[in-house]
Design a protein around this motif. Structure first.
Motif, mmCIF file in Angstrom:
data_model
loop_
_atom_site.group_PDB
_atom_site.id
_atom_site.type_symbol
_atom_site.label_atom_id
_atom_site.label_comp_id
_atom_site.label_asym_id
_atom_site.label_seq_id
_atom_site.Cartn_x
_atom_site.Cartn_y
_atom_site.Cartn_z
ATOM 1 N N VAL A 1 -5.087 -6.114 10.027
ATOM 2 C CA VAL A 1 -4.541 -7.058 9.043
ATOM 3 C C VAL A 1 -3.237 -6.493 8.489
ATOM 4 C CG1 VAL A 1 -6.802 -7.961 8.423
ATOM 5 C CG2 VAL A 1 -5.877 -6.015 7.160
ATOM 6 N N PRO A 2 -2.296 -7.356 8.075
ATOM 7 C CA PRO A 2 -1.019 -6.861 7.550
ATOM 8 C C PRO A 2 -1.233 -5.971 6.327
ATOM 9 C CG PRO A 2 -1.278 -9.214 7.125
ATOM 10 C CD PRO A 2 -2.352 -8.831 8.079
ATOM 11 N N VAL A 3 -0.463 -4.896 6.243
ATOM 12 C CA VAL A 3 -0.635 -3.938 5.155
ATOM 13 C C VAL A 3 -0.043 -4.444 3.843
ATOM 14 C CG1 VAL A 3 -0.780 -1.945 6.689
ATOM 15 C CG2 VAL A 3 1.454 -2.683 5.837
ATOM 16 N N HIS A 4 0.699 -5.530 3.908
ATOM 17 C CA HIS A 4 1.180 -6.213 2.700
ATOM 18 C C HIS A 4 1.093 -7.707 2.925
ATOM 19 C CE1 HIS A 4 2.651 -3.588 -0.471
ATOM 20 N NE2 HIS A 4 3.082 -2.755 0.444
ATOM 21 N N GLU B 1 10.295 -10.817 12.527
ATOM 22 C CA GLU B 1 10.054 -9.715 11.598
ATOM 23 C C GLU B 1 8.641 -9.800 11.020
ATOM 24 O OE1 GLU B 1 12.184 -7.701 7.637
ATOM 25 O OE2 GLU B 1 12.642 -9.767 8.224
ATOM 26 N N ALA B 2 8.209 -11.008 10.719
ATOM 27 C CA ALA B 2 6.873 -11.201 10.149
ATOM 28 C C ALA B 2 5.775 -10.851 11.148
ATOM 29 C CB ALA B 2 6.717 -12.646 9.682
ATOM 30 N N LEU B 3 5.956 -11.276 12.409
ATOM 31 C CA LEU B 3 4.932 -11.015 13.417
ATOM 32 C C LEU B 3 4.867 -9.547 13.817
ATOM 33 C CD1 LEU B 3 5.348 -14.147 15.710
ATOM 34 C CD2 LEU B 3 3.517 -13.674 14.074
ATOM 35 N N ASN B 4 5.958 -8.828 13.625
ATOM 36 C CA ASN B 4 5.988 -7.401 13.959
ATOM 37 C C ASN B 4 5.642 -6.516 12.761
ATOM 38 O OD1 ASN B 4 6.702 -7.809 16.653
ATOM 39 N ND2 ASN B 4 8.887 -7.922 16.160
ATOM 40 N N PHE B 5 5.184 -7.131 11.702
ATOM 41 C CA PHE B 5 4.884 -6.383 10.480
ATOM 42 C C PHE B 5 3.715 -5.422 10.721
ATOM 43 C CE2 PHE B 5 3.419 -5.846 6.082
ATOM 44 C CZ PHE B 5 4.636 -5.647 5.442
ATOM 45 N N PRO B 6 3.765 -4.214 10.135
ATOM 46 C CA PRO B 6 2.697 -3.225 10.343
ATOM 47 C C PRO B 6 1.320 -3.741 9.905
ATOM 48 C CG PRO B 6 4.599 -2.207 9.298
ATOM 49 C CD PRO B 6 4.848 -3.678 9.288
ATOM 50 N N TYR C 1 -5.542 -5.835 2.473
ATOM 51 C CA TYR C 1 -5.177 -4.417 2.537
ATOM 52 C C TYR C 1 -4.672 -3.870 1.206
ATOM 53 C CZ TYR C 1 -3.939 -0.014 4.714
ATOM 54 O OH TYR C 1 -3.884 1.321 5.045
ATOM 55 N N GLU C 2 -3.798 -4.608 0.521
ATOM 56 C CA GLU C 2 -3.240 -4.068 -0.731
ATOM 57 C C GLU C 2 -4.321 -3.787 -1.769
ATOM 58 O OE1 GLU C 2 -0.301 -7.565 -0.213
ATOM 59 O OE2 GLU C 2 -2.133 -6.947 0.803
ATOM 60 N N HIS C 3 -5.361 -4.606 -1.751
ATOM 61 C CA HIS C 3 -6.459 -4.406 -2.694
ATOM 62 C C HIS C 3 -7.400 -3.349 -2.127
ATOM 63 C CE1 HIS C 3 -6.281 -8.285 -5.317
ATOM 64 N NE2 HIS C 3 -5.122 -7.662 -5.243
ATOM 65 N N CYS C 4 -7.155 -2.120 -2.517
ATOM 66 C CA CYS C 4 -7.978 -1.013 -2.018
ATOM 67 C C CYS C 4 -9.113 -0.680 -2.977
ATOM 68 C CB CYS C 4 -7.105 0.224 -1.792
ATOM 69 S SG CYS C 4 -6.114 0.712 -3.219
ATOM 70 N N SER C 5 -9.112 -1.263 -4.184
ATOM 71 C CA SER C 5 -10.107 -0.924 -5.205
ATOM 72 C C SER C 5 -10.721 -2.200 -5.783
ATOM 73 C CB SER C 5 -9.456 -0.104 -6.323
ATOM 74 O OG SER C 5 -8.954 1.117 -5.813
ATOM 75 N N TYR C 6 -12.059 -2.228 -5.854
ATOM 76 C CA TYR C 6 -12.781 -3.425 -6.266
ATOM 77 C C TYR C 6 -13.766 -3.078 -7.380
ATOM 78 C CZ TYR C 6 -10.815 -5.241 -1.930
ATOM 79 O OH TYR C 6 -9.950 -5.622 -0.946
ATOM 80 N N PHE C 7 -13.632 -3.792 -8.510
ATOM 81 C CA PHE C 7 -14.420 -3.472 -9.701
ATOM 82 C C PHE C 7 -15.296 -4.629 -10.144
ATOM 83 C CE2 PHE C 7 -10.825 -0.571 -10.109
ATOM 84 C CZ PHE C 7 -11.406 0.589 -10.611
ATOM 85 N N SER C 8 -16.482 -4.269 -10.623
ATOM 86 C CA SER C 8 -17.338 -5.161 -11.387
ATOM 87 C C SER C 8 -17.179 -4.741 -12.853
ATOM 88 C CB SER C 8 -18.788 -4.990 -10.942
ATOM 89 O OG SER C 8 -19.212 -3.654 -11.218
ATOM 90 N N HIS D 1 10.199 -20.066 -0.458
ATOM 91 C CA HIS D 1 10.577 -21.099 0.505
ATOM 92 C C HIS D 1 11.571 -20.564 1.534
ATOM 93 C CE1 HIS D 1 9.577 -24.215 -2.856
ATOM 94 N NE2 HIS D 1 8.505 -23.637 -2.337
ATOM 95 N N GLY D 2 11.301 -20.865 2.794
ATOM 96 C CA GLY D 2 12.179 -20.406 3.867
ATOM 97 C C GLY D 2 11.898 -18.985 4.324
ATOM 98 N N LYS D 3 10.966 -18.313 3.646
ATOM 99 C CA LYS D 3 10.570 -16.970 4.051
ATOM 100 C C LYS D 3 9.355 -17.063 4.980
ATOM 101 C CE LYS D 3 13.627 -15.126 1.268
ATOM 102 N NZ LYS D 3 14.832 -14.451 1.798
ATOM 103 N N PHE D 4 9.010 -15.929 5.595
ATOM 104 C CA PHE D 4 7.915 -15.918 6.558
ATOM 105 C C PHE D 4 6.823 -14.946 6.103
ATOM 106 C CE2 PHE D 4 11.570 -17.574 8.701
ATOM 107 C CZ PHE D 4 11.083 -18.502 9.604
ATOM 108 N N ILE D 5 5.576 -15.355 6.355
ATOM 109 C CA ILE D 5 4.425 -14.593 5.873
ATOM 110 C C ILE D 5 4.163 -13.397 6.777
ATOM 111 C CG2 ILE D 5 1.980 -14.710 5.301
ATOM 112 C CD1 ILE D 5 2.299 -17.712 4.939
ATOM 113 N N PRO D 6 4.107 -12.184 6.221
ATOM 114 C CA PRO D 6 3.873 -10.987 7.040
ATOM 115 C C PRO D 6 2.559 -11.050 7.803
ATOM 116 C CG PRO D 6 3.627 -10.499 4.689
ATOM 117 C CD PRO D 6 4.221 -11.860 4.791
#
Length: 408
Positions: free
Chosen positions: A38-41, A51-56, A232-239, A356-361
């Motif tokens: 999954v994309p890291v961001h 650029e979006a499709l080649n995202f890490p 990925y960005e959410h590495c910590s999950y709290f109750s 708008h006009g940007k591409f989703i990583p």
């Protein structure tokens, strides 16, 4: 506490003894959910499809701590935490969200007498909420966030607010003020105890300084199988309980603990104490055993929900239905990549004009304005967050777009 010896491995997942909990320091986490590649961001805006499709990409492997109830991505790599001005998470283009933010700002201003005071916001994003606090209470503010864009948000309090484009650390201890808040930041940080302890150390002996924090509530994610809120960005999950126990371990007393925004957000209010730890337990805290039950429920049922949505999108594609996703943020990225059904959705729309006009990583879809739907006339709009359904329904009606609205 969950007794590891009496908790079947099949319910909580394999116990990986190599992993240490960043929340309480205990050794051993139960692995119960994995999403690969999954994309890291999710919110870094890309200027081209290529650029979006080649995202890490990276992996999410969630582990549950049987000692404190904390959940974390056990293989999260902080090197990808590249928050910058092109990290676009601003939500203030939504009237629904603005109503909530204004209500929360006024609540804290009244509760903590924030009038002509100095306020610090850690992880202030583009500064919307900090400006609200300073406008409504005639306060002064310092916002610390590497993704802040000075001048993006116009405010009558602009001359009373200072922005620092950096990650919060010990070197910012001088910025304490009379009130500290932190909204939707802790879930992006894996060394959670180190972060909260840094805030507590910066306050020192000034026990009159309140610290208020807001994050997504993981209880809802587990109980509702909300896989779209795991990325990925959410590495910590709290109750509520895991968050409260963390605060107490760092020298805070929990003064309030509650949920807002359709129970999606978990809020904690705390004050520093002179003692090393507080023994005051808030009535809204759940036990670690109750968190374990939620984890077991998620692990046992998540594959069924994922298969439901895969089949559902396939059926729409076979029927030549024009399906659009409304909301291009993290939920959208998790929805499309977790299901591996990117090609079953043609377009994604968003209310935020800066997208708008940007591409989703990782996804490669161009983000369209809602106005685009006038021409496209979709058969179905899948809304990533049900709390916006009424708002979106009004917009669609005003644009003359008749379509089925489905809440994820």
């Amino acid at each position: 506490m969950v007794n590891i010896a009496t908790t079947p491995q099949s319910e909580l997942g394999e116990l990986n003894k190599e992993h240490r909990c960043p929340n309480c320091g205990s050794q051993g986490l139960h692995i119960f959910y994995e999403v690969r590649n999954v994309p890291v961001h999710s919110c870094l805006m890309m200027s081209s499809k290529e650029e979006a499709l080649n995202f890490p990409c990276g992996d999410v492997v969630l582990g549950f701590c049987p000692q404190c109830g904390f959940i974390t991505n056990t293989i999260f790599d902080a090197k990808w935490s590249a928050y910058a001005p092109n990290y676009e998470d601003q939500q203030s283009f939504s009237p629904t969200f603005n109503k909530f933010a204004l209500s929360l700002a006024n609540k804290w201003i009244e509760k903590y007498n924030l009038n002509d005071k100095d306020i610090v916001e850690i992880g202030c994003s583009k500064g919307d909420f900090l400006f609200l606090l300073c406008e409504q209470g005639n306060n002064r503010g310092v916002g610390i966030d590497p993704s802040v864009v000075p001048g993006r948000v116009q405010s009558q309090a602009s001359d009373r607010v200072k922005f620092i484009q950096e990650y919060y650390s010990k070197k910012h201890a001088e910025y304490v003020g009379d009130f500290i808040c932190c909204r939707h930041t802790l879930e992006h940080i894996q060394p959670t105890k180190e972060f909260i302890q840094t805030v507590r150390d910066s306050i020192g002996e000034r026990t009159n300084v309140a610290f208020c924090l807001e994050i997504p509530d993981n209880t809802r994610v587990m109980q509702e199988l909300a896989f779209e809120d795991i990325y990925y960005e959410h590495c910590s999950y709290f109750s509520p309980g895991t968050l409260a126990r963390l605060f107490r371990s760092c020298g805070f007393e929990v003064t309030d603990l509650y949920k807002e925004y359709g129970d999606q957000y978990l809020l904690i209010e705390a004050k520093p104490i002179a003692a090393e730890t507080s023994d005051k337990v808030h009535p809204n805290e759940e036990t670690v055993a109750e968190v374990a039950q939620d984890v077991e429920h998620f692990a046992a049922n998540i594959q069924g929900k994922l298969q439901y949505w895969k089949d559902y999108l396939t059926e729409q594609k076979v029927a030549n239905k024009k399906v659009v996703v409304w909301g291009s943020g993290s939920k959208c990225v998790a929805f499309l990549t977790t299901l591996d059904t990117i090609n079953k959705i043609e377009y994604v729309v968003d209310i935020n004009p800066n997208r708008h006009g940007k591409f989703i990583p990782g996804v490669g879809k161009e983000i369209m304005s809602p106005e685009f739907l006038k021409e496209y006339q979709p058969d179905m709009v899948i809304v990533m967050n049900a709390i916006y359904c009424d708002e979106i329904g009004v917009m669609l009606k005003n644009m003359g777009v008749e379509t089925e609205v489905v809440a994820l």
